[in-house]
Design a protein around this motif. Structure first.
Motif, PDB file in Angstrom:
ATOM      1  N   LYS A   5       0.833  -1.199   0.000  1.00  0.00           N
ATOM      2  CA  LYS A   5       0.000   0.000   0.000  1.00  0.00           C
ATOM      3  C   LYS A   5       0.871   1.255   0.000  1.00  0.00           C
ATOM      4  O   LYS A   5       0.588   2.233  -0.716  1.00  0.00           O
ATOM      5  CB  LYS A   5      -0.933  -0.003   1.216  1.00  0.00           C
ATOM      6  N   GLU A  10      -7.425  -2.318  -0.810  1.00  0.00           N
ATOM      7  CA  GLU A  10      -8.178  -3.150   0.119  1.00  0.00           C
ATOM      8  C   GLU A  10      -9.284  -3.959  -0.546  1.00  0.00           C
ATOM      9  O   GLU A  10      -9.898  -4.810   0.092  1.00  0.00           O
ATOM     10  CB  GLU A  10      -8.755  -2.271   1.232  1.00  0.00           C
ATOM     11  N   ARG A  23      -3.390 -10.048   2.781  1.00  0.00           N
ATOM     12  CA  ARG A  23      -4.293  -9.115   3.451  1.00  0.00           C
ATOM     13  C   ARG A  23      -4.107  -9.159   4.970  1.00  0.00           C
ATOM     14  O   ARG A  23      -4.084  -8.116   5.636  1.00  0.00           O
ATOM     15  CB  ARG A  23      -5.754  -9.445   3.089  1.00  0.00           C
ATOM     16  N   ASP A  67      -6.128   3.425  -0.546  1.00  0.00           N
ATOM     17  CA  ASP A  67      -6.652   2.492   0.462  1.00  0.00           C
ATOM     18  C   ASP A  67      -7.860   1.737  -0.090  1.00  0.00           C
ATOM     19  O   ASP A  67      -7.979   0.517   0.082  1.00  0.00           O
ATOM     20  CB  ASP A  67      -7.056   3.252   1.730  1.00  0.00           C
ATOM     21  N   ASN A  75      -1.357  -7.133   6.410  1.00  0.00           N
ATOM     22  CA  ASN A  75      -1.482  -5.698   6.146  1.00  0.00           C
ATOM     23  C   ASN A  75      -0.711  -5.284   4.898  1.00  0.00           C
ATOM     24  O   ASN A  75      -0.087  -4.239   4.848  1.00  0.00           O
ATOM     25  CB  ASN A  75      -1.031  -4.868   7.354  1.00  0.00           C
ATOM     26  N   TYR A  76      -0.708  -6.166   3.897  1.00  0.00           N
ATOM     27  CA  TYR A  76      -0.121  -5.895   2.582  1.00  0.00           C
ATOM     28  C   TYR A  76       1.396  -5.762   2.621  1.00  0.00           C
ATOM     29  O   TYR A  76       1.989  -5.068   1.777  1.00  0.00           O
ATOM     30  CB  TYR A  76      -0.785  -4.677   1.936  1.00  0.00           C
TER      31      TYR A  76
END
Length: 509
Positions: free
Chosen positions: A128, A251, A289, A247, A292-293
């Motif tokens: 991200k 996501e 995922r 985001d 948290n990437y």
């Protein structure tokens, strides 16, 4: 020596060692002075923050820029040739294909260097965060017209690629809409390149947000993004909309699966079956995922998986030109000859290798377009696209040239010391052991016995007994000053290695 380093490691230990980051190499320098005189950068000094060439002179500005870009290409080639046994280097190539930028299209050397250092420094970073930074990277802003994206005429170029190439893809489940592209373009209005950071030396290129160029209305997205609305913000706060956009896109569940598929296609195999999608891609995406990437946990899981080590994937892909050239050079232990001005020698030899790569279909700094190289995305051929009637000949010419007539530079020719290479094998006097070790070191798939017999016949000059090679080899080793004995061994080995590296097995990994 790489094999020795990993001897005795468990898979987890090996993967951890391979995933250890490597410090950014020292920056490229003016080694192009021999062809492109640069009044503002002395020979041997770095140019990475120097003023663009076109600001120096209307007559030779383009030449200076070309010289600096040549220096950058040499820096990349040199880095790859001298790499440590780490995955970091290949991750740079993965991200370069993913965030494909054409250096010749932007043609600003300092920004090109910043683009590659970004790929290097962020190779193992949070995905991200990577997306948020590449979106406003100065080189990307120039390349995909982000610097021209203003509220009066929103430019959809980057907004489209952000979803289609970088995060969501083009698969059957990538159901973002044209309206999503248009809304994303409006979110990104106002970002541009700080011109003074390009014009002046001693500072890197920078991006900035110009609030008066930003559209402040609300941006509505489709059901694919759960009908999310990004509220328009006034003034400097308009810059915050970018992170909300990223985001939202990252996501989406399809993003994690898309990135995991690309990793599979790059490191394991291009074909992803329905079974692989369910049993490997989806669990890997879920880990992505849940982490948290973060990229590194995904890579560790990929390289530690039973799927990665399945026999069907061994020798199942055609090497990219980079893997072919750098792999042969490193595995064969080739080095540049000593003598002459080191910077001149480095410039000519490494630039020659860069052009070899280009002839093989891989312009190291310039993918053919924003999608990257077709071999990584073009269904159904994928890696088979590396091989054409032209590029196959060029691939073979690399080993042929280094073994026979030499890699040409204006000062001398670069040769492979294949006798010295053979001498460091475990048992070079035994033709059977010699052949087995060389095949193991260079080929991913086992070779038929008939082919081994043909290779052995070359070492024996068609004779029937192994001693015909053993005696010739030991005579040379025990009498290194005897040119006639050396010539006997040299002729047989040269033909042996030329034949070996012309085999189809040499194109696979």
């Amino acid at each position: 020596e790489n094999l020795s380093e990993f001897q005795g490691y468990t898979i987890d230990q090996a993967v951890d060692a391979l995933l250890a980051p490597v410090e950014l190499p020292p920056p490229p320098v003016n080694n192009y002075q021999v062809e492109y005189p640069d009044a503002e950068v002395s020979k041997g000094e770095t140019w990475i923050y120097a003023r663009p060439g076109y600001l120096q002179s209307q007559e030779n500005g383009g030449d200076i820029t070309w010289g600096r870009l040549s220096s950058l290409r040499i820096w990349l080639v040199k880095t790859m040739l001298n790499q440590q046994p780490k995955l970091h280097y290949k991750m740079v190539l993965f991200w370069q294909n993913h965030f494909a930028n054409e250096v010749n299209e932007v043609y600003i050397a300092k920004l090109a260097y910043q683009y590659f250092t970004f790929l290097w420094e962020r190779s193992y970073d949070n995905f991200k965060s990577i997306i948020k930074e590449i979106t406003i990277h100065p080189h990307m802003l120039y390349y995909l017209n982000g610097s021209e994206n203003v509220k009066e005429a929103p430019d959809e170029n980057f907004a489209r690629e952000l979803q289609e190439l970088y995060c969501i893809g083009k698969g059957p489940n990538a159901k973002f809409t044209e309206e999503d592209v248009q809304a994303a373009a409006r979110v990104l209005t106002g970002w541009t390149v700080k011109w003074d950071s390009i014009r002046f030396s001693d500072i890197p290129g920078e991006s900035l947000f110009r609030m008066y160029r930003h559209e402040t209305s609300d941006k509505q997205f489709s059901g694919f993004y759960s009908n999310k609305t990004i509220s328009g913000q006034e003034g400097e706060n308009g810059a915050n909309e970018k992170d909300q956009l990223i985001d939202m896109i990252v996501e989406h569940p399809e993003c994690a699966k898309f990135i995991c598929r690309k990793l599979h296609q790059f490191f394991i195999h291009s074909e992803i079956t329905d079974e692989t999608e369910v049993n490997f891609i989806e669990p890997l995406a879920e880990l992505f995922r849940a982490s948290n990437y973060e990229i590194k946990p995904v890579l560790k899981a990929l390289f530690s998986s039973a799927h990665f080590y399945e026999e069907q994937f061994r020798g199942a892909m055609i090497k990219s030109p980079a893997d072919q050239l750098f792999g042969f050079w490193r595995a064969a232990g080739i080095s540049l000859p000593e003598g002459g001005d080191p910077l001149d020698e480095e410039y000519y030899a490494h630039l020659s290798l860069y052009w070899r790569l280009q002839n093989m279909g891989y312009s190291l700094t310039d993918p053919p377009n924003v999608s990257g190289w077709p071999a990584y995305y073009q269904i159904p051929s994928y890696d088979k696209l590396w091989i054409t009637t032209h590029t196959l000949i060029e691939r073979i010419r690399v080993s042929d040239a280094l073994t026979s007539w030499g890699l040409w530079t204006p000062n001398h020719r670069v040769y492979w010391d294949f006798i010295g290479y053979t001498r460091q094998l475990e048992d070079p006097a035994d033709p059977n052991a010699l052949i087995e070790e060389v095949l193991q070191l260079h080929f991913a798939k086992p070779v038929e016995e008939e082919l081994k017999s043909n290779l052995k016949s070359i070492l024996l000059s068609g004779q029937a007994t192994d001693s015909y090679w053993t005696v010739a080899w030991l005579d040379h080793v025990n009498n290194p000053g005897d040119d006639m004995l050396k010539e006997i061994v040299e002729k047989r080995l040269r033909y042996f290695y030329i034949t070996l590296f012309q085999l189809p097995y040499n194109q696979l990994y």
